[in-house]
Scaffold this active site. Sequence first.
Site, PDB file in Angstrom:
ATOM      1  N   GLY A  74      78.983 -67.781  54.233  1.00 37.12           N
ATOM      2  CA  GLY A  74      79.204 -68.486  55.506  1.00 37.12           C
ATOM      3  C   GLY A  74      78.546 -69.846  55.518  1.00 37.12           C
ATOM      4  O   GLY A  74      77.940 -70.274  54.526  1.00 37.12           O
ATOM      5  N   THR A  92      93.982 -62.461  58.125  1.00 40.24           N
ATOM      6  CA  THR A  92      93.858 -63.324  59.303  1.00 40.24           C
ATOM      7  C   THR A  92      93.556 -64.743  58.827  1.00 40.24           C
ATOM      8  O   THR A  92      92.872 -64.925  57.821  1.00 40.24           O
ATOM      9  CB  THR A  92      92.739 -62.773  60.212  1.00 40.24           C
ATOM     10  OG1 THR A  92      93.123 -61.447  60.601  1.00 40.24           O
ATOM     11  CG2 THR A  92      92.540 -63.621  61.449  1.00 40.24           C
ATOM     12  N   TYR A 149      85.014 -53.925  46.869  1.00 34.51           N
ATOM     13  CA  TYR A 149      85.257 -54.249  48.291  1.00 34.51           C
ATOM     14  C   TYR A 149      85.928 -53.068  48.986  1.00 34.51           C
ATOM     15  O   TYR A 149      85.455 -52.575  50.010  1.00 34.51           O
ATOM     16  CB  TYR A 149      86.134 -55.496  48.354  1.00 34.51           C
ATOM     17  CG  TYR A 149      86.447 -55.994  49.749  1.00 34.51           C
ATOM     18  CD1 TYR A 149      85.463 -56.572  50.542  1.00 34.51           C
ATOM     19  CD2 TYR A 149      87.746 -55.909  50.269  1.00 34.51           C
ATOM     20  CE1 TYR A 149      85.754 -57.051  51.821  1.00 34.51           C
ATOM     21  CE2 TYR A 149      88.039 -56.387  51.541  1.00 34.51           C
ATOM     22  CZ  TYR A 149      87.046 -56.957  52.316  1.00 34.51           C
ATOM     23  OH  TYR A 149      87.344 -57.430  53.572  1.00 34.51           O
ATOM     24  N   ASN A 208      71.942 -49.620  57.884  1.00 29.92           N
ATOM     25  CA  ASN A 208      70.894 -50.280  58.686  1.00 29.92           C
ATOM     26  C   ASN A 208      71.377 -50.547  60.111  1.00 29.92           C
ATOM     27  O   ASN A 208      70.634 -50.371  61.078  1.00 29.92           O
ATOM     28  CB  ASN A 208      70.492 -51.611  58.046  1.00 29.92           C
ATOM     29  CG  ASN A 208      69.710 -51.395  56.767  1.00 29.92           C
ATOM     30  OD1 ASN A 208      69.004 -50.404  56.632  1.00 29.92           O
ATOM     31  ND2 ASN A 208      69.843 -52.312  55.820  1.00 29.92           N
ATOM     32  N   LYS A 220      76.629 -53.481  48.586  1.00 30.58           N
ATOM     33  CA  LYS A 220      75.434 -53.212  49.400  1.00 30.58           C
ATOM     34  C   LYS A 220      75.672 -53.466  50.888  1.00 30.58           C
ATOM     35  O   LYS A 220      75.222 -52.696  51.734  1.00 30.58           O
ATOM     36  CB  LYS A 220      74.290 -54.128  48.954  1.00 30.58           C
ATOM     37  CG  LYS A 220      73.512 -53.652  47.753  1.00 30.58           C
ATOM     38  CD  LYS A 220      72.410 -54.670  47.544  1.00 30.58           C
ATOM     39  CE  LYS A 220      71.444 -54.314  46.487  1.00 30.58           C
ATOM     40  NZ  LYS A 220      70.520 -55.440  46.233  1.00 30.58           N
TER      41      LYS A 220
HETATM   42  N1  NAD Z   1      89.522 -62.694  57.257  1.00 28.73           N
HETATM   43  C1  NAD Z   1      90.290 -61.655  57.025  1.00 28.73           C
HETATM   44  O1  NAD Z   1      91.518 -61.793  56.910  1.00 28.73           O
HETATM   45  C2  NAD Z   1      89.692 -60.274  56.945  1.00 28.73           C
HETATM   46  C3  NAD Z   1      90.540 -59.205  56.640  1.00 28.73           C
HETATM   47  C4  NAD Z   1      89.995 -57.922  56.574  1.00 28.73           C
HETATM   48  C5  NAD Z   1      88.647 -57.715  56.844  1.00 28.73           C
HETATM   49  N2  NAD Z   1      87.852 -58.778  57.138  1.00 28.73           N
HETATM   50  C6  NAD Z   1      86.425 -58.487  57.367  1.00 28.73           C
HETATM   51  O2  NAD Z   1      85.894 -59.327  58.387  1.00 28.73           O
HETATM   52  C7  NAD Z   1      84.546 -59.699  58.067  1.00 28.73           C
HETATM   53  C8  NAD Z   1      84.417 -61.202  58.079  1.00 28.73           C
HETATM   54  O3  NAD Z   1      85.317 -61.788  57.135  1.00 28.73           O
HETATM   55  P1  NAD Z   1      85.516 -63.373  57.044  1.00 28.73           P
HETATM   56  O4  NAD Z   1      86.907 -63.609  56.660  1.00 28.73           O
HETATM   57  O5  NAD Z   1      84.970 -63.996  58.257  1.00 28.73           O
HETATM   58  O6  NAD Z   1      84.577 -63.706  55.783  1.00 28.73           O
HETATM   59  P2  NAD Z   1      83.470 -64.833  55.608  1.00 28.73           P
HETATM   60  O7  NAD Z   1      83.046 -64.821  54.177  1.00 28.73           O
HETATM   61  O8  NAD Z   1      83.943 -66.125  56.196  1.00 28.73           O
HETATM   62  O9  NAD Z   1      82.301 -64.308  56.531  1.00 28.73           O
HETATM   63  C9  NAD Z   1      81.430 -63.280  56.130  1.00 28.73           C
HETATM   64  C10 NAD Z   1      80.032 -63.644  56.612  1.00 28.73           C
HETATM   65  O10 NAD Z   1      79.129 -62.567  56.281  1.00 28.73           O
HETATM   66  C11 NAD Z   1      77.923 -63.130  55.781  1.00 28.73           C
HETATM   67  N3  NAD Z   1      77.262 -62.126  54.946  1.00 28.73           N
HETATM   68  C12 NAD Z   1      77.721 -61.568  53.793  1.00 28.73           C
HETATM   69  N4  NAD Z   1      76.818 -60.677  53.318  1.00 28.73           N
HETATM   70  C13 NAD Z   1      75.792 -60.668  54.205  1.00 28.73           C
HETATM   71  C14 NAD Z   1      74.560 -59.950  54.285  1.00 28.73           C
HETATM   72  N5  NAD Z   1      74.205 -59.062  53.329  1.00 28.73           N
HETATM   73  N6  NAD Z   1      73.734 -60.177  55.338  1.00 28.73           N
HETATM   74  C15 NAD Z   1      74.076 -61.068  56.307  1.00 28.73           C
HETATM   75  N7  NAD Z   1      75.213 -61.789  56.285  1.00 28.73           N
HETATM   76  C16 NAD Z   1      76.059 -61.579  55.243  1.00 28.73           C
HETATM   77  C17 NAD Z   1      78.392 -64.363  55.011  1.00 28.73           C
HETATM   78  O11 NAD Z   1      77.374 -65.305  54.768  1.00 28.73           O
HETATM   79  C18 NAD Z   1      79.490 -64.899  55.927  1.00 28.73           C
HETATM   80  O12 NAD Z   1      78.970 -65.781  56.890  1.00 28.73           O
HETATM   81  C19 NAD Z   1      84.234 -59.069  56.719  1.00 28.73           C
HETATM   82  O13 NAD Z   1      83.537 -57.861  56.937  1.00 28.73           O
HETATM   83  C20 NAD Z   1      85.588 -58.787  56.121  1.00 28.73           C
HETATM   84  O14 NAD Z   1      85.559 -57.695  55.242  1.00 28.73           O
HETATM   85  C21 NAD Z   1      88.322 -60.048  57.176  1.00 28.73           C
END
Ligand code: NAD
Length: 326
Positions: free
Chosen positions: A37, A176, A146, A100, A92
């Site tokens: 992020g 999305t 994943y 957690n 993890k």
């Molecule tokens: N965008 C999509 O189309 C989509 C589809 C299916 C599922 N998701 C789920 O939605 C969630 C967000 O996806 P996104 O597209 O915004 O991805 P993204 O990579 O933009 O955001 C994920 C965020 O999680 C943070 N992060 C990762 N590991 C971490 C940790 N151990 N501790 C704290 N922060 C942590 C990252 O720094 C990042 O800001 C995810 O769980 C993803 O699996 C997204």
Amino acid sequence: MKKVLITGAAGFLGSHLCDRFIKEGFYVIAMDNLITGDLKNISHLFPLEQFEFHHHDVSTFVHLEGNVDYILHFASPASPIDYLKIPIETLKVSSLGTLNLLGLAMQKKSRILVASTSEIYGDPLVHPQNEDYYGNVSSIGPRGVYDEAKRFMESLTMAYHRYHGLDTRIVRIFNTYGSRMRLNDGRVVPAFMGQALRGEDLTVFGDGSQTRSFCYIDDQVEGIYRLLMSDYTDPINIGNPHETTILEFAQEIIKLTGTDQKIIHKPLPQDDPLQRQPDISRAKEILSWEPKTNRAEGLKIVYDYFKSLSPEELQKKEHRDFSNKS
Ligand SMILES: NC(=O)c1ccc[n+]([C@@H]2O[C@H](COP(=O)([O-])OP(=O)(O)OC[C@H]3O[C@@H](n4cnc5c(N)ncnc54)[C@H](O)[C@@H]3O)[C@@H](O)[C@H]2O)c1
């Protein structure tokens, strides 16, 4: 004022959720370790009194003072480029991280919603995918880190719900797109738009006959919000059922951007799903939700967003240095 904890808050979806909950009058506690992020996604919220940010890895113990009414667990790398480079962190965050946060929800008596994914259906043998389909996932394939982590997250969440009576929600998010995606995160919308804006040819993997369905961010956030506020505890698909082949989609981007780039083909990555389309009957029935934004509208908004990026950001090929990660 109700308090919500959003993990993964500096990411694409998390940052839009922060905006929505602020708009709804919540106090938002944002948490992120910034592994994929970027603080710039939420920097506009920092001056607000009802917003705080914690730089924290949720795969380690999570402690918060005071009450928390809702927890949304969105922390996880989400793009294949990211999770193939940091597979252990990916495993993890949806296992230890979920544990957690479920523990925190028990302690604070919060309602918790976890972000699952259409990837739990793997390369589906049922089309479109409804929530009763068990999926077709390779546990040892590269994407397993994943897919299986998210499947484990769902099992863990249901176990806390059944065994401890915890108030849980599970959203299965389908592809999305929207502003604040990283141009170079490898997902198809930013990938094509970045290539078009840099004047490069568009890369289609395989012959492009594989299908995807793309949901605009505002529709996705609305679906998640409704699910959280509902009393439904089984998983719900949230996505846009309007399916397209990747080849048609590349042609649509070329038309939208008015560029004259060609389409080039590269080999299909291992375990890349051939088709993906949500069955959203359950979301329609339980949440009275369906997507409102058509693809042409949504893509235009996102294209304008990417066009507004600086030339340096546009040229950046690799965003992250993942060296020294376990
Ligand atoms: N965008 C999509 O189309 C989509 C589809 C299916 C599922 N998701 C789920 O939605 C969630 C967000 O996806 P996104 O597209 O915004 O991805 P993204 O990579 O933009 O955001 C994920 C965020 O999680 C943070 N992060 C990762 N590991 C971490 C940790 N151990 N501790 C704290 N922060 C942590 C990252 O720094 C990042 O800001 C995810 O769980 C993803 O699996 C997204």
